[in-house]
Design a protein around this motif. Structure first.
Motif, PDB file in Angstrom:
ATOM      1  N   ARG A 628       0.835  -1.210   0.000  1.00 28.48           N
ATOM      2  CA  ARG A 628       0.000   0.000   0.000  1.00 28.48           C
ATOM      3  C   ARG A 628       0.867   1.256   0.000  1.00 28.48           C
ATOM      4  O   ARG A 628       0.563   2.224  -0.706  1.00 28.48           O
ATOM      5  CB  ARG A 628      -0.920   0.002   1.198  1.00 28.48           C
ATOM      6  N   THR A 629       1.924   1.255   0.832  1.00 28.63           N
ATOM      7  CA  THR A 629       2.782   2.442   0.874  1.00 28.63           C
ATOM      8  C   THR A 629       3.457   2.678  -0.473  1.00 28.63           C
ATOM      9  O   THR A 629       3.614   3.823  -0.917  1.00 28.63           O
ATOM     10  CB  THR A 629       3.849   2.295   1.967  1.00 28.63           C
ATOM     11  N   ILE A 630       3.833   1.593  -1.131  1.00 26.78           N
ATOM     12  CA  ILE A 630       4.452   1.748  -2.448  1.00 26.78           C
ATOM     13  C   ILE A 630       3.438   2.320  -3.426  1.00 26.78           C
ATOM     14  O   ILE A 630       3.783   3.169  -4.268  1.00 26.78           O
ATOM     15  CB  ILE A 630       5.000   0.403  -2.939  1.00 26.78           C
ATOM     16  N   SER A 631       2.186   1.871  -3.320  1.00 24.06           N
ATOM     17  CA  SER A 631       1.147   2.405  -4.199  1.00 24.06           C
ATOM     18  C   SER A 631       0.957   3.890  -3.961  1.00 24.06           C
ATOM     19  O   SER A 631       0.823   4.667  -4.918  1.00 24.06           O
ATOM     20  CB  SER A 631      -0.153   1.653  -3.965  1.00 24.06           C
ATOM     21  N   ILE A 632       0.958   4.329  -2.626  1.00 21.60           N
ATOM     22  CA  ILE A 632       0.773   5.753  -2.317  1.00 21.60           C
ATOM     23  C   ILE A 632       1.927   6.563  -2.852  1.00 21.60           C
ATOM     24  O   ILE A 632       1.749   7.614  -3.494  1.00 21.60           O
ATOM     25  CB  ILE A 632       0.622   5.945  -0.796  1.00 21.60           C
ATOM     26  N   ALA A 633       3.116   6.081  -2.633  1.00 24.53           N
ATOM     27  CA  ALA A 633       4.292   6.807  -3.110  1.00 24.53           C
ATOM     28  C   ALA A 633       4.278   6.897  -4.626  1.00 24.53           C
ATOM     29  O   ALA A 633       4.672   7.913  -5.215  1.00 24.53           O
ATOM     30  CB  ALA A 633       5.554   6.120  -2.619  1.00 24.53           C
ATOM     31  N   ALA A 634       3.813   5.836  -5.265  1.00 22.32           N
ATOM     32  CA  ALA A 634       3.762   5.851  -6.719  1.00 22.32           C
ATOM     33  C   ALA A 634       2.743   6.850  -7.217  1.00 22.32           C
ATOM     34  O   ALA A 634       2.960   7.515  -8.249  1.00 22.32           O
ATOM     35  CB  ALA A 634       3.434   4.460  -7.233  1.00 22.32           C
ATOM     36  N   ALA A 643       9.198  12.382  -5.723  1.00 21.04           N
ATOM     37  CA  ALA A 643       8.720  11.504  -4.664  1.00 21.04           C
ATOM     38  C   ALA A 643       9.051  10.056  -4.947  1.00 21.04           C
ATOM     39  O   ALA A 643       8.994   9.203  -4.046  1.00 21.04           O
ATOM     40  CB  ALA A 643       7.214  11.670  -4.506  1.00 21.04           C
ATOM     41  N   GLY A 644       9.449   9.736  -6.169  1.00 21.84           N
ATOM     42  CA  GLY A 644       9.763   8.345  -6.517  1.00 21.84           C
ATOM     43  C   GLY A 644      11.226   8.042  -6.518  1.00 21.84           C
ATOM     44  O   GLY A 644      11.630   6.973  -7.011  1.00 21.84           O
ATOM     45  N   LYS A 645      11.989   8.912  -6.019  1.00 25.17           N
ATOM     46  CA  LYS A 645      13.417   8.661  -6.003  1.00 25.17           C
ATOM     47  C   LYS A 645      13.786   7.487  -5.105  1.00 25.17           C
ATOM     48  O   LYS A 645      14.803   6.854  -5.301  1.00 25.17           O
ATOM     49  CB  LYS A 645      14.152   9.911  -5.511  1.00 25.17           C
ATOM     50  N   LYS A 646      12.953   7.233  -4.146  1.00 28.45           N
ATOM     51  CA  LYS A 646      13.273   6.194  -3.190  1.00 28.45           C
ATOM     52  C   LYS A 646      12.032   5.366  -2.917  1.00 28.45           C
ATOM     53  O   LYS A 646      10.944   5.903  -2.725  1.00 28.45           O
ATOM     54  CB  LYS A 646      13.792   6.831  -1.892  1.00 28.45           C
ATOM     55  N   LEU A 647      12.218   4.088  -2.895  1.00 31.97           N
ATOM     56  CA  LEU A 647      11.100   3.178  -2.607  1.00 31.97           C
ATOM     57  C   LEU A 647      10.769   3.288  -1.127  1.00 31.97           C
ATOM     58  O   LEU A 647      11.660   3.263  -0.282  1.00 31.97           O
ATOM     59  CB  LEU A 647      11.481   1.734  -2.942  1.00 31.97           C
ATOM     60  N   PRO A 648       9.511   3.478  -0.816  1.00 29.47           N
ATOM     61  CA  PRO A 648       9.138   3.571   0.609  1.00 29.47           C
ATOM     62  C   PRO A 648       9.643   2.354   1.376  1.00 29.47           C
ATOM     63  O   PRO A 648       9.661   1.228   0.865  1.00 29.47           O
ATOM     64  CB  PRO A 648       7.618   3.627   0.567  1.00 29.47           C
ATOM     65  N   SER A 649      10.035   2.611   2.601  1.00 32.02           N
ATOM     66  CA  SER A 649      10.582   1.542   3.427  1.00 32.02           C
ATOM     67  C   SER A 649       9.476   0.635   3.911  1.00 32.02           C
ATOM     68  O   SER A 649       8.340   1.057   4.137  1.00 32.02           O
ATOM     69  CB  SER A 649      11.326   2.138   4.626  1.00 32.02           C
ATOM     70  N   ALA A 650       9.854  -0.628   4.040  1.00 30.73           N
ATOM     71  CA  ALA A 650       8.892  -1.608   4.535  1.00 30.73           C
ATOM     72  C   ALA A 650       8.764  -1.536   6.047  1.00 30.73           C
ATOM     73  O   ALA A 650       7.797  -2.073   6.614  1.00 30.73           O
ATOM     74  CB  ALA A 650       9.307  -3.015   4.102  1.00 30.73           C
ATOM     75  N   THR A 651       9.698  -0.844   6.723  1.00 32.24           N
ATOM     76  CA  THR A 651       9.686  -0.743   8.190  1.00 32.24           C
ATOM     77  C   THR A 651       9.464   0.715   8.604  1.00 32.24           C
ATOM     78  O   THR A 651       9.741   1.639   7.842  1.00 32.24           O
ATOM     79  CB  THR A 651      11.012  -1.237   8.757  1.00 32.24           C
ATOM     80  N   VAL A 652       8.983   0.890   9.768  1.00 33.61           N
ATOM     81  CA  VAL A 652       8.707   2.233  10.300  1.00 33.61           C
ATOM     82  C   VAL A 652       9.948   2.707  11.068  1.00 33.61           C
ATOM     83  O   VAL A 652      10.442   2.013  11.956  1.00 33.61           O
ATOM     84  CB  VAL A 652       7.496   2.223  11.240  1.00 33.61           C
ATOM     85  N   PRO A 653      10.469   3.900  10.729  1.00 37.40           N
ATOM     86  CA  PRO A 653      11.661   4.380  11.430  1.00 37.40           C
ATOM     87  C   PRO A 653      11.337   4.773  12.883  1.00 37.40           C
ATOM     88  O   PRO A 653      10.220   5.144  13.200  1.00 37.40           O
ATOM     89  CB  PRO A 653      12.077   5.601  10.603  1.00 37.40           C
ATOM     90  N   GLY A 654      12.319   4.679  13.695  1.00 35.56           N
ATOM     91  CA  GLY A 654      12.115   5.068  15.090  1.00 35.56           C
ATOM     92  C   GLY A 654      12.462   6.546  15.310  1.00 35.56           C
ATOM     93  O   GLY A 654      12.632   7.298  14.378  1.00 35.56           O
ATOM     94  N   GLY A 655      12.519   6.937  16.542  1.00 39.64           N
ATOM     95  CA  GLY A 655      12.838   8.315  16.879  1.00 39.64           C
ATOM     96  C   GLY A 655      11.597   9.149  17.128  1.00 39.64           C
ATOM     97  O   GLY A 655      10.467   8.664  17.115  1.00 39.64           O
ATOM     98  N   SER A 656      11.878  10.439  17.438  1.00 38.89           N
ATOM     99  CA  SER A 656      10.775  11.342  17.757  1.00 38.89           C
ATOM    100  C   SER A 656       9.990  11.676  16.493  1.00 38.89           C
ATOM    101  O   SER A 656      10.498  11.616  15.379  1.00 38.89           O
ATOM    102  CB  SER A 656      11.339  12.634  18.364  1.00 38.89           C
ATOM    103  N   ARG A 657       8.778  12.060  16.771  1.00 35.62           N
ATOM    104  CA  ARG A 657       7.881  12.423  15.679  1.00 35.62           C
ATOM    105  C   ARG A 657       7.285  13.793  15.956  1.00 35.62           C
ATOM    106  O   ARG A 657       6.968  14.128  17.088  1.00 35.62           O
ATOM    107  CB  ARG A 657       6.787  11.407  15.530  1.00 35.62           C
ATOM    108  N   MET A 658       7.090  14.524  14.904  1.00 36.35           N
ATOM    109  CA  MET A 658       6.531  15.860  15.042  1.00 36.35           C
ATOM    110  C   MET A 658       5.093  15.834  14.542  1.00 36.35           C
ATOM    111  O   MET A 658       4.822  15.260  13.480  1.00 36.35           O
ATOM    112  CB  MET A 658       7.343  16.864  14.229  1.00 36.35           C
ATOM    113  N   PRO A 659       4.213  16.467  15.367  1.00 33.61           N
ATOM    114  CA  PRO A 659       2.807  16.478  14.942  1.00 33.61           C
ATOM    115  C   PRO A 659       2.583  17.471  13.806  1.00 33.61           C
ATOM    116  O   PRO A 659       3.199  18.514  13.731  1.00 33.61           O
ATOM    117  CB  PRO A 659       2.071  16.900  16.191  1.00 33.61           C
ATOM    118  N   MET A 660       1.688  17.088  12.934  1.00 31.53           N
ATOM    119  CA  MET A 660       1.259  17.981  11.862  1.00 31.53           C
ATOM    120  C   MET A 660      -0.257  17.887  11.830  1.00 31.53           C
ATOM    121  O   MET A 660      -0.827  16.817  11.579  1.00 31.53           O
ATOM    122  CB  MET A 660       1.834  17.595  10.504  1.00 31.53           C
TER     123      MET A 660
END
Length: 766
Positions: A628-634, A643-660
């Motif tokens: 699904r993420t690959i479909s969205i990125a595509a 936006a297609g320079k990099k294939l979306p990662s299959a894993t979720v990165p860690g670290g802090s997150r900023m709200p939007m």
């Protein structure tokens, strides 16, 4: 000379004279008293010598045979041909002793051209002036002449048995001559076996002698003999006797053996015999009558018939020829019977008695010939019929030979025709030569039809072998025998080999068709197990690159495996669930690999479709979220290639997150897609009180800002985004002044420690 051996007359008879009118000089002396005239029935024959200086009108023709000449065919010591009258038989035309004397009649012409003159008066001494002198120095004395000597008959007119003078008593000097020699007749007047005159009683002699009177003497016969020509008068001494003319003859003179003009004794059985001999197809009746022209006609007709009829053929002799030949035979039989009715045959009495039985027996010749020809014609017809059957057989053989090695769908019609011919020949004509060859031809037929199998052209052999295997359903069992047995194994092998070959040529459909027919026709065949292994192994082998990710073109490989898998799954009668399951797993991997490859190849639209289908087909797959993420990125990359320079990662990165916080300041729903360190999408419902910016609103309220009102009025969503660069794509659902599917892309940098807002609104020129 043209004369008949039994008739001393010339071939051309002299002109008829009116014997009732006496010629000049023919009248007897007028002063002769009636008492001096001979009694009635006596007479004499005198040869009229031609007068000096001219020829008398009744002169004998130059080619006439003298009365005392020997017959042309006579052989010394043998009887003259013809039928001799019995010795004791009275002359046939002799005048009865008590007959009333007639008045003297004018002289009459004899068959030799002479005239009968009145006899001299009884008791007159010496010979009459017209009396012929004795021949060969013969005398009327009593001395017997030696055997073979020549002499006149005795005074009684009895013919001698040799050419010697008769004695004074009329007794022939037969004692001096052996039987069969030439000499005078005996005193009784019985004919001798030689040449002598007839006796005074008119009995015929067997040789040439002076006639005793009567209507002309024949060749050695008197007037009353079988070859006589009338009634003989009383005999006179010497060659001619005096007397009155005899009465007219009862019948015209005969013409010898086979003569048609004779009026001899009627012999019906002889006529039947001659007619039957002519019916023998050999003209033997004419041969018996010595009618050589008629015999030649019969022979020619028979020869012509044989030329036309032989050798016998199936059509036989034309009907017109048979009718014509039958007419010739009937005409020959009728003519032969007519000629033979009164003819005197030139055979002895003993042989004559055998003629009729022989004629009946010889009828077997035409009858046997007809039977033999009928048999030969039947044989010819049978041979022609056999040849016609063999021709039909040869035609069928030619069809089979011509189609050998051809594709069966092209040759099937000719093969069926030939097979039908074989069957009909065997059933309709079982005893024929062609029928006896049918088994051999059927063997050749089977060999020809199954030739593709022998040549290992298995796919081409399937239909011919199916045809041969089905022969018991169409051909009589007695004709076919066991030739249809044993085709199960070749057909099963051909189906297997054909399917295997089609698999190797990537013709999965044709292969599966052959395998399906194999399992349906021979479910217990060993080739079914071989097919399971072949198909299963082939499917696993095809799917292996997808399973291990080594496929250079996962999209194409996936489609190939998918197609093969569908075919294998459709095979009935086989246990292929294991290979099918393995293929399914490989296909799943292949689809995901295909989508990622399409994304990397910047085929974003295809990648979207592939990944969406993957998520739909495998909702529980661990790779579904990543798909699904690959479909969205595509989708974003399709509008913003960066936006297609990099294939979306299959894993979720860690670290802090900023709200939007994302708000919708538009009159319709909006979908926001984002990709960066994380990829996702949110959907905001429509804002009912919101309006579009720009246009009239910008003119009325130039200071108005998107999402400038109370935050509670706008639909909102909060995203927790790791730091990084993100690409956004908003896509309106449609409504108000927004166009359905209208998109807008944007880019943002998310930095740690900040809170971000994102207002989504719509601008328009109105």
């Amino acid at each position: 000379m043209g004369e008949d051996p039994n008739d001393a007359r010339p071939e051309h008879a002299p002109p008829k004279l009116d014997l009732n009118k006496p010629g000049p000089g023919d009248e007897p002396p007028a002063d002769r008293p009636p008492a001096d005239r001979p009694p009635a029935g006596s007479g004499e024959t005198v040869m009229i010598r031609p007068a000096r200086g001219g020829t008398p009108r009744d002169a004998t023709p130059a080619d006439a045979v003298p009365a005392d000449a020997a017959p042309r065919d006579a052989v010394p010591g043998e009887a003259v041909p013809g039928e001799a009258a019995p010795a004791d038989a009275p002359p046939r035309d002799a005048t009865p002793a008590d007959a009333v004397p007639r008045d003297p009649a004018p002289p009459q012409a004899t068959p030799t051209g002479s005239f009968r003159l009145p006899a001299p008066a009884p008791g007159a001494g010496g010979a009459a002036p017209w009396e012929a002198p004795p021949q060969n120095g013969g005398s009327t004395g009593t001395a017997a002449s030696a055997a073979g000597s020549f002499g006149p008959a005795d005074p009684s007119g009895t013919s001698g048995s040799g050419f010697g003078p008769a004695d004074s008593s009329g007794t022939a000097a037969s004692a001096a001559a052996p039987a069969g020699s030439f000499g005078p007749a005996d005193p009784s007047g019985t004919s001798g076996s030689g040449f002598g005159p007839a006796d005074s009683s008119g009995t015929a002699g067997s040789g040439f002698g002076p006639p005793s009177g009567g209507f002309g003497g024949g060749f050695g016969a008197g007037a009353g003999g079988p070859y006589g020509h009338g009634q003989a008068p009383a005999a006179a001494p010497g060659w001619a006797g005096a007397g009155t003319l005899p009465p007219p003859p009862s019948a015209p003179p005969g013409s010898g053996p086979g003569g048609g003009g004779g009026q001899g004794e009627s012999r019906p059985l002889q006529a039947v015999a001659v007619g039957l001999l002519n019916l023998s197809c050999l003209g033997l009746g004419y041969v018996l009558l010595r009618q050589w022209i008629g015999a030649a006609v019969c022979w020619a007709a028979t020869a012509a018939l044989l030329l036309l009829a032989l050798p016998a053929d199936a059509d036989g002799v034309p009907l017109g020829v048979l009718v014509g030949y039958g007419a010739v035979l009937l005409a020959a039989a009728a003519d032969g019977a007519r000629r033979g009715l009164r003819a005197s045959l030139s055979v002895g009495a003993a042989a004559r008695r055998l003629v009729l039985p022989l004629a009946v027996v010889l009828l077997a010749v035409p009858a046997g010939g007809a039977v033999a020809y009928g048999s030969a014609r039947d044989e010819a017809r049978e041979e022609a019929f056999q040849q016609s059957l063999l021709a039909r057989l040869a035609t069928a053989d030619a069809l089979v030979k011509a189609r050998e090695g051809s594709r069966f769908e092209v040759a099937e019609s000719d093969y069926t025709t030939a097979l039908d011919t074989y069957e009909k020949l065997a059933l309709d004509h079982p005893g024929s030569r062609a029928a006896k060859l049918v088994p051999e031809r059927l063997d050749a037929y089977v060999t020809s039809v199954s030739k593709p199998y022998a040549d290992k052209k298995y796919c081409e052999a399937v239909d011919p072998l199916k045809h041969l295997r089905g022969l018991p359903d169409t051909v009589d069992a007695k004709v076919l025998g066991d030739r249809a047995d044993g085709f199960d194994e070749p057909l099963a092998q051909s189906l297997y080999e054909c399917g295997a070959g089609e698999l190797g040529r990537d013709s999965t459909a044709a292969a599966h068709e052959a395998f399906t027919e194999l399992a349906a026709t021979f479910p217990e065949s060993v080739y079914v197990g071989r097919t399971e292994k072949l198909v299963g192994d082939g499917l696993r082998k095809a799917a292996a690159p997808l399973s291990d990710g080594s496929a250079s073109d996962p999209c194409a490989t996936t489609e190939e495996v998918r197609t093969r898998r569908s075919g294998v799954a459709g095979l009935k009668g086989y246990e292929l669930s294991g290979p099918v399951a393995d293929a399914d797993r490989a296909i799943q991997k292949g689809v995901f690999s295909c989508g990622t490859k399409q994304f990397r190849d910047e085929e974003y639209s295809d990648a979207v479709k592939t990944m969406d289908q993957y998520a739909k087909d495998y909702p529980k797959s661990p790779q579904t979220a990543h798909a699904r993420t690959i479909s969205i990125a595509a989708q974003i990359a399709d509008h913003e290639p960066a936006a297609g320079k990099k294939l979306p990662s299959a894993t979720v990165p860690g670290g802090s997150r900023m709200p939007m916080v994302v708000s919708n300041d538009g009159k319709d729903a909006v979908e926001l897609l984002y990709t960066g360190p994380v990829t996702g999408k949110i959907t905001l419902r429509a804002c009912g009180t919101c309006t579009n910016y720009g246009g009239i609103r910008g003119a009325v309220d130039p200071d108005a800002k998107p999402c400038g009102g109370a935050s509670s009025k706008y639909p909102k969503a909060t995203l927790q985004l790791p730091a990084g660069t993100y690409h956004f794509l908003q896509r309106r659902a449609g409504g108000g002044f927004a166009v359905a599917g209208e998109t807008k892309s944007s880019k943002a940098e998310i930095e740690p420690g900040y809170t971000y807002t994102n207002c989504l609104y719509v601008t328009s020129g109105l």
